[in-house]
Scaffold this active site. Sequence first.
Site, mmCIF file in Angstrom:
data_model
loop_
_atom_site.group_PDB
_atom_site.id
_atom_site.type_symbol
_atom_site.label_atom_id
_atom_site.label_comp_id
_atom_site.label_asym_id
_atom_site.label_seq_id
_atom_site.Cartn_x
_atom_site.Cartn_y
_atom_site.Cartn_z
ATOM 1 N N SER A 98 -9.980 -0.690 7.257
ATOM 2 C CA SER A 98 -9.322 -0.468 5.972
ATOM 3 C C SER A 98 -8.698 -1.699 5.335
ATOM 4 C CB SER A 98 -8.259 0.626 6.113
ATOM 5 O OG SER A 98 -8.856 1.889 6.246
ATOM 6 N N LYS A 153 0.838 -1.189 0.000
ATOM 7 C CA LYS A 153 0.000 0.000 0.000
ATOM 8 C C LYS A 153 0.883 1.253 0.000
ATOM 9 C CE LYS A 153 -3.953 1.726 2.746
ATOM 10 N NZ LYS A 153 -4.737 1.454 3.978
ATOM 11 N N SER A 212 -9.471 1.844 3.326
ATOM 12 C CA SER A 212 -8.568 2.562 2.462
ATOM 13 C C SER A 212 -7.646 1.657 1.638
ATOM 14 C CB SER A 212 -7.707 3.508 3.305
ATOM 15 O OG SER A 212 -6.926 2.807 4.252
#
Length: 491
Positions: A194, A95, A170
Amino acid sequence: MSSAAASSAVLPSTLPTELWQLGAAQTAALVASRRISATEATQAALARLDAVNPAINAVVDHRPEEALRRAAGIDAALARGEAVGPLAGVPVTLKVNVDQAGFATTNGVRLQKDLIAEHNSPVVDSLLAAGAVLVGRTNTPAFSYRWFTGNQLHGVTRNPRNPALTPGGSSGGAAAAVASGIGAIGHGTDIAGSIRYPAYACGVHGLRPSFGRVAAWNASSPERTIGGQLTAVSGPIARHVQDLRLALSAMARPDARDPWSVPAPLLGPEVPRRAALCVRPDGLATTAPVESALHDAARRLRDAGWQVDEVEALPPLRAAADDQTLLWVGDGYEAQLRTAEREGDPAALVVLRGQAEVAARMDSAALSAILVRRATLTRQWQRFLHERYPLLLLPVSAELPFPVDLDLQGPDGYARVWAAQMTQIALPFMGLPGLTVSTGMAEGEHGPAPVGVQLVAARFREDLCLEAAEAIEARGVPPSPVTPGGAFSAQ
């Protein structure tokens, strides 16, 4: 788990037509046995990225030549008879909010596009030590604030199963990449869902480990923390539960750079296989398709020998969600808002301004009271999970995955999103692990939608969540990986 043990456990008799279809455990076993090379596995992942990423915009930064050099080094080590780690040759994505040396830790923010990390985060070093090949960096909403994924720096990520739905956030880029075959494992972070929500939305599995289980800290942009509570937890997203297990064993390497790192064992003592099912915790407005998935998962667990009791009352969750939101948004709210205004990302501003009344309650007295309540609630939850039910079966969300940008569709849409995510927000307040296991597809108002359930256990009992998830998975999951239905451009 040693690479040899992994190899003997999962070595397939025949290979798929495309190597990117393999899971992490299968890939590692084949590489360790030298039936395929790490280079071949990496080439397949990169080719898959080229084929499908234009349609979903999951990976927003990658350097194929570096990944191939890494894979060639693993192959050379194997040829010399050296140990290569349990993830040898496995394609993994990271990420963009985690430090990877030489890459920008953007967190989806234009203000950070040139924030080049000088060192790896501990979780990145752990993955590399396990033999993983890092094939790309995945998208996140600006500041990682939303359960939707898009920003003004990298664009919008689409759900590979249904572009009318959010891929979650996210870690939406991580889940979309895994679901479409770009890598076998996606690294994600989770402070209020997330990891768990993107896995749910994309029809794969995701594990938010216990707080302290996985060492992860960014030297380039240290995350806000109050007593450790708001340090986002890193964890894996994968298409197979056995790959979550393998990834967790690699990620859970203590590191002194993370002050909250705990060297806890991955396996706990034997407990009765007893679980509680709660469909509407604290009055959550759980919709019919989600309720159906929960009862289906309970049946699957019973078929596997678990005792599953449906309960109406649990230790408080809504109060924990309220306090977690206040810590999350209220900590340094004015500074967050000023930074978001400089960034100019409309969605991030909607999130922050939507919580202005909540943030206004934060002062030193409120903080002190929250920390006292956190200790009380953590004690209540630990007793429930140790003394009554070692495992809990809950909704991930009260609803099927949301339509794209529902939180930007006025006050009602915003409130609907936050209300549905109550369990995701609440559980990190007590530091508990949560695992999303995908169970199938349902027909929603915007077409086919993935659905799944959330498994919860006491702190550092991810092993119980994984065992139950494997039993649920064995009785059916959505086909995976998938190919996005059509090309479209990120906005």
